[in-house]
Scaffold this active site. Structure first.
Site, short mmCIF file in Angstrom:
data_model
loop_
_atom_site.label_atom_id
_atom_site.label_comp_id
_atom_site.label_asym_id
_atom_site.label_seq_id
_atom_site.Cartn_x
_atom_site.Cartn_y
_atom_site.Cartn_z
N THR A 199 63.52 60.99 51.68
CA THR A 199 62.73 61.42 52.84
C THR A 199 62.82 60.42 53.98
O THR A 199 62.83 59.20 53.77
CB THR A 199 61.26 61.59 52.43
OG1 THR A 199 61.18 62.57 51.40
CG2 THR A 199 60.41 62.04 53.61
N ALA A 203 63.07 63.89 58.44
CA ALA A 203 63.74 64.73 57.44
C ALA A 203 62.96 64.68 56.14
O ALA A 203 63.09 63.75 55.35
CB ALA A 203 65.18 64.25 57.21
N TRP A 229 57.73 57.54 53.37
CA TRP A 229 56.94 58.11 52.29
C TRP A 229 57.61 57.90 50.93
O TRP A 229 57.70 58.81 50.11
CB TRP A 229 56.66 59.60 52.53
CG TRP A 229 56.09 59.91 53.86
CD1 TRP A 229 56.64 60.68 54.84
CD2 TRP A 229 54.83 59.44 54.40
NE1 TRP A 229 55.83 60.72 55.94
CE2 TRP A 229 54.70 59.95 55.69
CE3 TRP A 229 53.82 58.62 53.90
CZ2 TRP A 229 53.61 59.70 56.51
CZ3 TRP A 229 52.74 58.35 54.71
CH2 TRP A 229 52.63 58.89 55.99
N GLN A 355 25.51 83.67 36.60
CA GLN A 355 26.81 84.36 36.57
C GLN A 355 27.74 83.85 37.67
O GLN A 355 28.96 83.74 37.45
CB GLN A 355 26.61 85.87 36.72
CG GLN A 355 27.89 86.66 36.48
CD GLN A 355 27.67 88.15 36.62
OE1 GLN A 355 27.46 88.65 37.72
NE2 GLN A 355 27.70 88.87 35.51
N GLU A 439 57.72 66.21 46.58
CA GLU A 439 58.77 66.85 45.77
C GLU A 439 58.97 68.33 46.12
O GLU A 439 59.19 69.17 45.25
CB GLU A 439 58.49 66.67 44.27
CG GLU A 439 58.74 65.24 43.82
CD GLU A 439 59.24 65.15 42.39
OE1 GLU A 439 59.98 66.03 41.93
OE2 GLU A 439 58.88 64.16 41.74
N GLY A 440 58.87 68.62 47.41
CA GLY A 440 59.05 69.98 47.89
C GLY A 440 57.72 70.65 48.14
O GLY A 440 56.94 70.86 47.21
#
Length: 459
Positions: A199, A203, A229, A355, A439-440
């Site tokens: 990365t 990009a 990153w 509930q 990771e995408g």
């Protein structure tokens, strides 16, 4: 989950670190499991033939899977005794050693090296490295079982550990013998880290937009560029680096990039400051600048122009564990919310008996169970020797989404307390977000899923 397993034919402990750990950790599990289990004719034949998916390739994995499926009659949702032991070691570590210190690491942002060192001693890190290089040679499925339990404790710690897997995977799938012995072996000899440097500031999802350049001069490549990153960016001993080697902008990505192994102490490698992120704060995330970094040609993976294929191929093996990490976080959120709902009272009764709350817990439980099945299917597919891109993206996208949904619902069940850092679900909600990004992204996974899905109908 599945009664056969590709890692079974690999028995015994690697010599480097097994001597003092046979009775504890995963190495002890493997030794005890081998003594307890009778593998039968199929698996004995696998041992004799040296069948191992990690080093034998896809066809070998498929052969083992096919024979084992025939023996056991197909799918079973029962874990083997060996897998149960792996899971129990990781769970005990998470409950007793990670959870008590995770809040302080979250507040300080300090790198959890004591936990990483302990995980290394127990065999909870680098366990997928083949035994020939000092690892345990576990399959992706087994690693996912371990990862889910570590993430249950803290996904910041789990991400630091899992980043090692991502950094190593290109070397495992594309490295030559010398590269594997040098760089994988190093990580099993002492608790060192590595990182995946792809990365860049401009990009991320668009990997083809990588600007870092590598120019060959004699027997070296000169690398210049900036990565961003990068998990373990400031702690890594070495990096997998993707750089453009073909300057032609029209060259397709499949031939334009090359994968390198770069030593972190090489002159010109400059890690930036640690980023303070929304969640998973003890994970070390930084930018890394490469300025006239000289890398020998021996550190090229597979060959010039093969980098993009290697970088993307790693994701088929690493996305199932990422999904397992998201599932571990979601399970923790569900457990915390359930316990709280069985203690907190409103209108004269436990909130679990309302509930509205019980239905929320039911929805959360459904999502956790389905996420677990998704990552296990993705891991099973790749261990069987099949292309699992479709299943890996489904698992990663779904588990990342439900981690966020379940964590947010846990905060809701806690009410005002959930918005306070004295309660665990606040951290879980912050930690969950990155699972839809790294990771995408969740959107990129949907692009992959739609492409793979439509391709089936266009044939």
């Amino acid at each position: 989950m599945i009664t056969w397993h590709n890692s079974w034919p690999v028995i015994g402990c690697a010599p480097e670190r097994s001597a003092g750990l046979r009775g504890s950790g995963l190495r002890g599990c493997r030794t005890r499991a081998v003594n307890m289990l009778s593998f039968g004719k199929v698996l004995r034949a696998g041992v004799q033939a040296g069948l191992r998916f990690q080093s034998g390739g896809a066809a070998t994995g498929a052969q083992v899977a096919s024979a084992a499926n025939a023996t056991y009659g197909g799918i079973s949702y029962e874990l083997t005794d060996q897998q149960k032991e792996f899971k129990e070691v990781a769970r005990k570590f998470a409950l007793e050693e990670i959870i008590p210190v995770a809040p302080e690491y979250d507040r300080s942002g300090e790198y959890p090296f004591p936990l990483i060192q302990r995980a290394w001693e127990l065999g909870l890190i680098n366990s997928h490295i083949p035994e020939d290089y000092g690892g345990l040679g576990l399959s992706i499925f087994d690693n996912c079982l371990i990862t889910e339990q570590l993430a249950y404790g803290c996904t910041g710690v789990q991400t630091a550990l899992e980043a090692n897997s991502l950094g190593q995977m290109p070397v495992i799938i594309a490295g030559n013998e010398a590269q594997k012995r040098k760089y994988l072996g190093r990580l099993t000899e002492e608790p060192l880290m590595c990182a995946y440097c792809v990365t860049e500031p401009g990009a991320g999802s668009d990997v083809a937009g990588v600007k870092t350049r590598a120019v060959k001069k004699g027997d070296e490549y000169i690398i210049n560029g900036q990565k961003m990153w990068i998990t373990n960016g400031g702690k890594a001993n070495w990096y997998f680096l993707l750089a453009r080697t073909d300057p032609d902008p029209k060259c397709p990505a499949s031939r334009a990039f090359t994968g390198f192994i770069v030593e972190a102490d090489t002159p010109g490698v400059q890690p930036g400051r640690k980023e303070m992120n929304m969640g998973q704060r003890c994970s070390d995330t930084r930018g890394v600048t490469f300025e006239d970094v000289r890398v020998p040609k021996e550190n090229v993976l597979l060959g010039e122009g093969a980098g993009f294929k290697i970088a993307m191929g790693a994701f088929d093996k690493t996305r199932p564990p990422v999904a397992a990490g998201a599932t571990g976080l979601a399970q923790r959120a569900l457990d915390e919310a359930t316990k709280y709902a069985l203690e907190r009272k409103t209108f004269g009764k436990l909130i679990a008996d309302h509930q509205a709350v019980s239905f929320m817990l039911a929805e959360m439980a459904m999502k956790v169970e389905l996420a677990r099945m998704a990552y296990q299917r993705a891991a099973w597919e790749v261990d069987k020797g099949r292309k699992n891109t479709y299943y890996a993206s489904i698992a990663k996208a779904f588990a990342g989404d439900i981690a966020n949904q379940v964590a947010a619902d846990a905060v809701q069940i806690f009410g005002g307390n959930g918005f306070n850092s004295d309660y665990p679900v606040e951290k879980l909600m912050r930690d969950a977000k990155i699972f839809q990004i790294y990771e995408g992204t969740a959107q990129i996974q949907r692009l992959i899923i739609s492409r793979e899905h439509l391709a089936k109908y266009k044939q």
